[in-house]
Design an enzyme around this catalytic site. Structure first.
Site, PDB file in Angstrom:
ATOM      1  N   ASP A  63       0.828  -1.197   0.000  1.00  0.00           N
ATOM      2  CA  ASP A  63       0.000   0.000   0.000  1.00  0.00           C
ATOM      3  C   ASP A  63       0.870   1.257   0.000  1.00  0.00           C
ATOM      4  O   ASP A  63       1.730   1.443   0.877  1.00  0.00           O
ATOM      5  CB  ASP A  63      -0.912  -0.001   1.229  1.00  0.00           C
ATOM      6  CG  ASP A  63      -1.915   1.134   1.190  1.00  0.00           C
ATOM      7  OD1 ASP A  63      -2.916   0.986   0.476  1.00  0.00           O
ATOM      8  OD2 ASP A  63      -1.688   2.154   1.865  1.00  0.00           O
ATOM      9  N   VAL A  64       0.643   2.120  -0.983  1.00  0.00           N
ATOM     10  CA  VAL A  64       1.460   3.329  -1.123  1.00  0.00           C
ATOM     11  C   VAL A  64       1.320   4.232   0.098  1.00  0.00           C
ATOM     12  O   VAL A  64       2.297   4.815   0.577  1.00  0.00           O
ATOM     13  CB  VAL A  64       1.071   4.088  -2.405  1.00  0.00           C
ATOM     14  CG1 VAL A  64       1.809   5.416  -2.485  1.00  0.00           C
ATOM     15  CG2 VAL A  64       1.384   3.239  -3.637  1.00  0.00           C
TER      16      VAL A  64
END
Length: 307
Positions: free
Chosen positions: A260-261
Protein backbone atom coordinates in the site's frame (compact mmCIF):
# COMPACT_ATOMS: atom_id res chain seq x y z
CA UNK A 1 -24.60 -10.44 21.14
CA UNK A 2 -25.61 -7.15 19.51
CA UNK A 3 -27.64 -4.94 21.81
CA UNK A 4 -30.32 -2.78 20.23
CA UNK A 5 -33.80 -1.41 20.81
CA UNK A 6 -36.38 0.52 18.84
CA UNK A 7 -38.75 3.41 19.38
CA UNK A 8 -41.19 4.65 16.74
CA UNK A 9 -39.15 5.32 13.61
CA UNK A 10 -35.71 4.68 15.08
CA UNK A 11 -33.41 1.86 16.12
CA UNK A 12 -30.78 2.36 18.82
CA UNK A 13 -27.58 0.33 18.68
CA UNK A 14 -25.28 0.06 21.68
CA UNK A 15 -21.74 1.10 20.73
CA UNK A 16 -18.64 -0.76 21.96
CA UNK A 17 -15.68 0.64 23.85
CA UNK A 18 -13.67 2.34 22.57
CA UNK A 19 -15.73 4.23 19.99
CA UNK A 20 -15.72 7.89 18.96
CA UNK A 21 -18.42 8.77 16.45
CA UNK A 22 -16.83 12.10 15.49
CA UNK A 23 -13.45 10.49 14.76
CA UNK A 24 -15.14 7.96 12.49
CA UNK A 25 -17.12 10.70 10.74
CA UNK A 26 -13.87 12.51 10.03
CA UNK A 27 -12.48 9.36 8.46
CA UNK A 28 -15.60 8.89 6.34
CA UNK A 29 -15.20 12.45 5.05
CA UNK A 30 -11.64 11.94 3.82
CA UNK A 31 -12.80 12.80 0.29
CA UNK A 32 -15.66 15.12 -0.62
CA UNK A 33 -16.42 13.09 -3.77
CA UNK A 34 -17.69 10.05 -1.84
CA UNK A 35 -21.02 9.07 -3.43
CA UNK A 36 -22.32 6.22 -1.25
CA UNK A 37 -23.42 8.44 1.64
CA UNK A 38 -23.86 12.06 2.70
CA UNK A 39 -22.68 13.55 5.98
CA UNK A 40 -24.53 16.61 7.24
CA UNK A 41 -24.50 18.14 10.72
CA UNK A 42 -22.70 15.12 12.21
CA UNK A 43 -25.21 12.69 10.71
CA UNK A 44 -24.77 10.07 7.98
CA UNK A 45 -27.49 9.54 5.38
CA UNK A 46 -27.26 6.50 3.14
CA UNK A 47 -29.23 3.75 1.45
CA UNK A 48 -28.82 0.23 2.78
CA UNK A 49 -29.92 -2.69 0.62
CA UNK A 50 -31.18 -5.23 3.13
CA UNK A 51 -32.70 -8.57 2.14
CA UNK A 52 -35.54 -7.68 -0.22
CA UNK A 53 -35.76 -3.95 0.55
CA UNK A 54 -33.88 -0.66 0.52
CA UNK A 55 -33.83 1.48 3.62
CA UNK A 56 -32.81 5.13 3.66
CA UNK A 57 -31.36 5.85 7.08
CA UNK A 58 -30.00 8.80 9.02
CA UNK A 59 -27.35 7.71 11.54
CA UNK A 60 -26.43 9.92 14.49
CA UNK A 61 -25.01 9.63 17.98
CA UNK A 62 -27.14 9.84 21.11
CA UNK A 63 -26.09 10.85 24.63
CA UNK A 64 -26.42 7.30 25.92
CA UNK A 65 -23.53 5.59 24.10
CA UNK A 66 -25.74 4.47 21.24
CA UNK A 67 -26.10 5.11 17.56
CA UNK A 68 -29.57 6.25 16.55
CA UNK A 69 -30.70 4.91 13.18
CA UNK A 70 -33.69 6.83 11.86
CA UNK A 71 -35.61 5.49 8.89
CA UNK A 72 -36.63 8.24 6.48
CA UNK A 73 -38.67 8.56 3.30
CA UNK A 74 -41.05 5.84 4.50
CA UNK A 75 -38.48 3.06 4.27
CA UNK A 76 -38.75 1.58 7.77
CA UNK A 77 -38.85 -2.24 7.60
CA UNK A 78 -41.70 -3.99 9.37
CA UNK A 79 -40.29 -7.49 9.86
CA UNK A 80 -38.04 -8.22 12.83
CA UNK A 81 -35.58 -10.10 10.62
CA UNK A 82 -35.17 -7.02 8.43
CA UNK A 83 -34.59 -4.76 11.42
CA UNK A 84 -31.97 -7.20 12.70
CA UNK A 85 -30.37 -7.16 9.25
CA UNK A 86 -30.11 -3.37 9.46
CA UNK A 87 -28.44 -3.65 12.86
CA UNK A 88 -26.03 -6.29 11.56
CA UNK A 89 -25.20 -4.17 8.52
CA UNK A 90 -24.31 -1.13 10.63
CA UNK A 91 -22.37 -3.16 13.19
CA UNK A 92 -20.36 -4.75 10.37
CA UNK A 93 -19.80 -1.41 8.62
CA UNK A 94 -18.50 0.17 11.86
CA UNK A 95 -16.61 -2.99 12.88
CA UNK A 96 -18.35 -3.12 16.26
CA UNK A 97 -17.47 -6.79 16.81
CA UNK A 98 -13.73 -6.19 17.11
CA UNK A 99 -12.29 -5.73 20.60
CA UNK A 100 -9.66 -3.02 20.08
CA UNK A 101 -8.51 -2.74 23.69
CA UNK A 102 -5.62 -5.26 23.41
CA UNK A 103 -4.28 -3.36 20.40
CA UNK A 104 -4.56 0.01 22.16
CA UNK A 105 -2.92 -1.26 25.33
CA UNK A 106 0.09 -2.56 23.42
CA UNK A 107 0.14 0.28 20.90
CA UNK A 108 0.79 2.89 23.55
CA UNK A 109 4.19 1.27 24.08
CA UNK A 110 5.10 1.66 20.39
CA UNK A 111 6.69 4.99 19.40
CA UNK A 112 5.39 4.61 15.85
CA UNK A 113 1.78 4.04 16.89
CA UNK A 114 1.39 5.98 20.13
CA UNK A 115 0.70 9.44 18.58
CA UNK A 116 -1.93 8.03 16.20
CA UNK A 117 -3.62 5.98 18.90
CA UNK A 118 -3.89 8.97 21.20
CA UNK A 119 -5.21 11.30 18.51
CA UNK A 120 -7.60 8.87 16.83
CA UNK A 121 -8.72 6.91 19.87
CA UNK A 122 -12.07 5.28 19.11
CA UNK A 123 -11.55 4.99 15.34
CA UNK A 124 -12.94 1.70 14.04
CA UNK A 125 -11.91 -0.17 10.89
CA UNK A 126 -14.68 1.20 8.68
CA UNK A 127 -15.57 -1.48 6.17
CA UNK A 128 -17.25 -2.30 2.89
CA UNK A 129 -20.04 -4.80 3.50
CA UNK A 130 -20.62 -5.76 -0.12
CA UNK A 131 -18.00 -8.00 -1.75
CA UNK A 132 -18.63 -6.68 -5.26
CA UNK A 133 -18.27 -3.08 -4.09
CA UNK A 134 -15.07 -3.99 -2.23
CA UNK A 135 -13.52 -5.69 -5.25
CA UNK A 136 -14.56 -2.85 -7.58
CA UNK A 137 -13.10 -0.26 -5.21
CA UNK A 138 -9.86 -2.24 -5.02
CA UNK A 139 -9.63 -2.46 -8.81
CA UNK A 140 -10.53 1.19 -9.33
CA UNK A 141 -7.82 2.26 -6.90
CA UNK A 142 -4.99 0.33 -8.53
CA UNK A 143 -2.00 2.55 -9.47
CA UNK A 144 -3.84 5.88 -9.14
CA UNK A 145 -4.21 8.40 -6.34
CA UNK A 146 -7.14 8.29 -3.95
CA UNK A 147 -8.81 11.43 -5.29
CA UNK A 148 -8.99 10.09 -8.84
CA UNK A 149 -10.24 6.73 -7.53
CA UNK A 150 -13.18 8.50 -5.89
CA UNK A 151 -13.91 10.29 -9.18
CA UNK A 152 -14.01 6.97 -11.06
CA UNK A 153 -16.22 5.45 -8.38
CA UNK A 154 -18.73 8.29 -8.69
CA UNK A 155 -18.81 7.99 -12.48
CA UNK A 156 -19.35 4.24 -12.23
CA UNK A 157 -22.07 4.47 -9.57
CA UNK A 158 -23.99 7.31 -11.22
CA UNK A 159 -23.99 5.58 -14.61
CA UNK A 160 -24.89 2.04 -13.53
CA UNK A 161 -26.31 2.33 -10.01
CA UNK A 162 -29.82 3.04 -8.80
CA UNK A 163 -30.90 5.65 -6.28
CA UNK A 164 -33.57 6.86 -3.90
CA UNK A 165 -34.62 10.51 -4.02
CA UNK A 166 -35.02 12.47 -0.79
CA UNK A 167 -35.22 16.24 -0.31
CA UNK A 168 -33.90 16.88 -3.80
CA UNK A 169 -30.86 14.60 -3.46
CA UNK A 170 -30.02 11.22 -4.93
CA UNK A 171 -28.85 8.52 -2.49
CA UNK A 172 -27.10 5.83 -4.45
CA UNK A 173 -27.10 2.04 -4.37
CA UNK A 174 -23.89 0.49 -5.68
CA UNK A 175 -24.33 -1.19 -9.10
CA UNK A 176 -25.25 -4.85 -8.82
CA UNK A 177 -22.95 -7.53 -10.14
CA UNK A 178 -25.95 -8.97 -12.01
CA UNK A 179 -26.25 -5.77 -14.04
CA UNK A 180 -22.51 -5.30 -14.63
CA UNK A 181 -22.05 -8.93 -15.69
CA UNK A 182 -24.18 -8.25 -18.76
CA UNK A 183 -22.05 -5.32 -19.97
CA UNK A 184 -19.11 -5.13 -22.34
CA UNK A 185 -16.00 -3.02 -21.85
CA UNK A 186 -17.34 -0.67 -24.52
CA UNK A 187 -20.49 -0.03 -22.44
CA UNK A 188 -18.21 1.53 -19.80
CA UNK A 189 -16.03 3.46 -22.26
CA UNK A 190 -17.12 6.92 -21.07
CA UNK A 191 -15.81 6.18 -17.55
CA UNK A 192 -12.23 7.38 -17.40
CA UNK A 193 -10.68 4.08 -16.34
CA UNK A 194 -8.47 1.86 -18.48
CA UNK A 195 -10.03 -0.78 -20.69
CA UNK A 196 -8.24 -3.43 -18.67
CA UNK A 197 -9.88 -2.24 -15.42
CA UNK A 198 -13.27 -2.31 -17.12
CA UNK A 199 -12.60 -5.90 -18.17
CA UNK A 200 -11.51 -6.82 -14.63
CA UNK A 201 -14.71 -5.43 -13.10
CA UNK A 202 -16.94 -7.17 -15.63
CA UNK A 203 -15.00 -10.41 -15.07
CA UNK A 204 -15.56 -10.23 -11.31
CA UNK A 205 -19.25 -9.53 -11.90
CA UNK A 206 -19.56 -12.60 -14.15
CA UNK A 207 -17.91 -14.82 -11.52
CA UNK A 208 -20.37 -13.61 -8.90
CA UNK A 209 -23.36 -13.90 -11.23
CA UNK A 210 -22.36 -17.49 -12.06
CA UNK A 211 -22.02 -18.37 -8.38
CA UNK A 212 -18.28 -19.02 -8.67
CA UNK A 213 -17.44 -16.20 -6.25
CA UNK A 214 -19.33 -15.08 -3.15
CA UNK A 215 -18.72 -13.47 0.22
CA UNK A 216 -20.38 -16.41 1.95
CA UNK A 217 -17.94 -18.91 0.45
CA UNK A 218 -14.91 -16.77 1.26
CA UNK A 219 -16.08 -16.36 4.85
CA UNK A 220 -16.04 -20.16 5.21
CA UNK A 221 -12.32 -20.20 4.39
CA UNK A 222 -10.60 -20.24 7.79
CA UNK A 223 -7.07 -19.60 6.59
CA UNK A 224 -5.99 -16.12 5.44
CA UNK A 225 -3.51 -17.45 2.89
CA UNK A 226 -6.10 -19.70 1.32
CA UNK A 227 -8.60 -16.85 1.10
CA UNK A 228 -5.89 -14.69 -0.47
CA UNK A 229 -5.17 -17.41 -3.05
CA UNK A 230 -8.89 -17.66 -3.90
CA UNK A 231 -8.92 -13.95 -4.71
CA UNK A 232 -5.57 -13.73 -6.48
CA UNK A 233 -6.62 -16.41 -8.97
CA UNK A 234 -9.14 -13.87 -10.33
CA UNK A 235 -7.92 -11.81 -13.27
CA UNK A 236 -7.09 -8.30 -12.13
CA UNK A 237 -6.79 -9.16 -8.43
CA UNK A 238 -3.23 -9.00 -7.13
CA UNK A 239 -1.89 -9.23 -3.56
CA UNK A 240 -2.67 -5.57 -2.72
CA UNK A 241 -6.28 -5.74 -3.92
CA UNK A 242 -6.81 -9.15 -2.31
CA UNK A 243 -5.54 -7.97 1.06
CA UNK A 244 -7.54 -4.76 0.84
CA UNK A 245 -10.73 -6.79 0.37
CA UNK A 246 -9.69 -9.27 3.07
CA UNK A 247 -9.18 -6.31 5.40
CA UNK A 248 -12.20 -4.12 4.61
CA UNK A 249 -14.87 -6.61 3.57
CA UNK A 250 -13.99 -10.05 4.92
CA UNK A 251 -12.55 -8.68 8.18
CA UNK A 252 -9.37 -10.71 8.45
CA UNK A 253 -7.47 -8.82 11.19
CA UNK A 254 -4.14 -10.13 9.90
CA UNK A 255 -4.68 -9.08 6.28
CA UNK A 256 -1.68 -6.96 5.33
CA UNK A 257 -1.60 -4.85 2.13
CA UNK A 258 2.15 -4.41 2.48
CA UNK A 259 2.43 -2.76 -0.97
CA UNK A 260 0.00 0.00 0.00
CA UNK A 261 1.46 3.33 -1.12
CA UNK A 262 -0.12 5.19 1.79
CA UNK A 263 1.45 2.79 4.30
CA UNK A 264 4.88 2.98 2.65
CA UNK A 265 4.85 6.78 2.51
CA UNK A 266 3.55 7.04 6.07
CA UNK A 267 6.31 4.85 7.48
CA UNK A 268 8.93 6.79 5.52
CA UNK A 269 7.57 10.06 6.95
CA UNK A 270 7.10 8.92 10.54
CA UNK A 271 10.54 7.26 10.66
CA UNK A 272 12.25 10.21 8.94
CA UNK A 273 13.73 7.97 6.26
CA UNK A 274 15.39 9.42 3.15
CA UNK A 275 14.19 6.45 1.08
CA UNK A 276 11.11 4.28 1.01
CA UNK A 277 11.17 1.32 3.44
CA UNK A 278 11.65 -2.14 2.00
CA UNK A 279 9.12 -4.92 2.51
CA UNK A 280 11.53 -6.57 4.92
CA UNK A 281 11.72 -3.38 6.99
CA UNK A 282 7.94 -3.01 7.03
CA UNK A 283 7.53 -6.60 8.16
CA UNK A 284 10.09 -6.07 10.90
CA UNK A 285 8.33 -2.91 12.12
CA UNK A 286 4.97 -4.67 12.17
CA UNK A 287 6.22 -7.97 13.60
CA UNK A 288 4.91 -7.12 17.06
CA UNK A 289 1.42 -6.69 15.62
CA UNK A 290 0.78 -10.20 14.34
CA UNK A 291 -3.01 -10.66 14.03
CA UNK A 292 -3.39 -6.86 14.34
CA UNK A 293 -1.93 -5.90 10.96
CA UNK A 294 -5.12 -4.11 9.89
CA UNK A 295 -5.03 -1.80 12.93
CA UNK A 296 -1.32 -1.24 12.40
CA UNK A 297 -1.89 -0.11 8.79
CA UNK A 298 -4.76 2.20 9.68
CA UNK A 299 -2.96 3.78 12.63
CA UNK A 300 0.26 4.48 10.74
CA UNK A 301 -1.57 5.94 7.74
CA UNK A 302 -3.74 8.19 9.92
CA UNK A 303 -0.69 9.47 11.76
CA UNK A 304 0.37 11.10 8.50
CA UNK A 305 -2.83 11.71 6.55
CA UNK A 306 -4.48 13.53 9.44
CA UNK A 307 -1.47 14.47 11.51
Amino acid sequence: MRTWSESKNRIFIKTPEPFDFKVNLDYLQRDSNECMYEIEENMIIRVMEINHLRALVRISETDSECLAVEFIAGTKPELLEDKEAVVNYICEWFDFDTDLMPFYESGRQDLLLKPAIERFYGLRIMGLNDLFEGLCWGILGQQINLKFAYTLKRQFVEKFGEHLDYNGKNYWVFPSYEKISKLTAEDMADIKMTKRKREYIIGVAKLMANGDLSKENLLHVDDLKQAEKELIRIRGIGPWTANYVLMRCLRYPDAFPIDDVGLINAIQFVKGMERKPTKAEIRELSAAWSTWEVCYVLSVENAVLNG
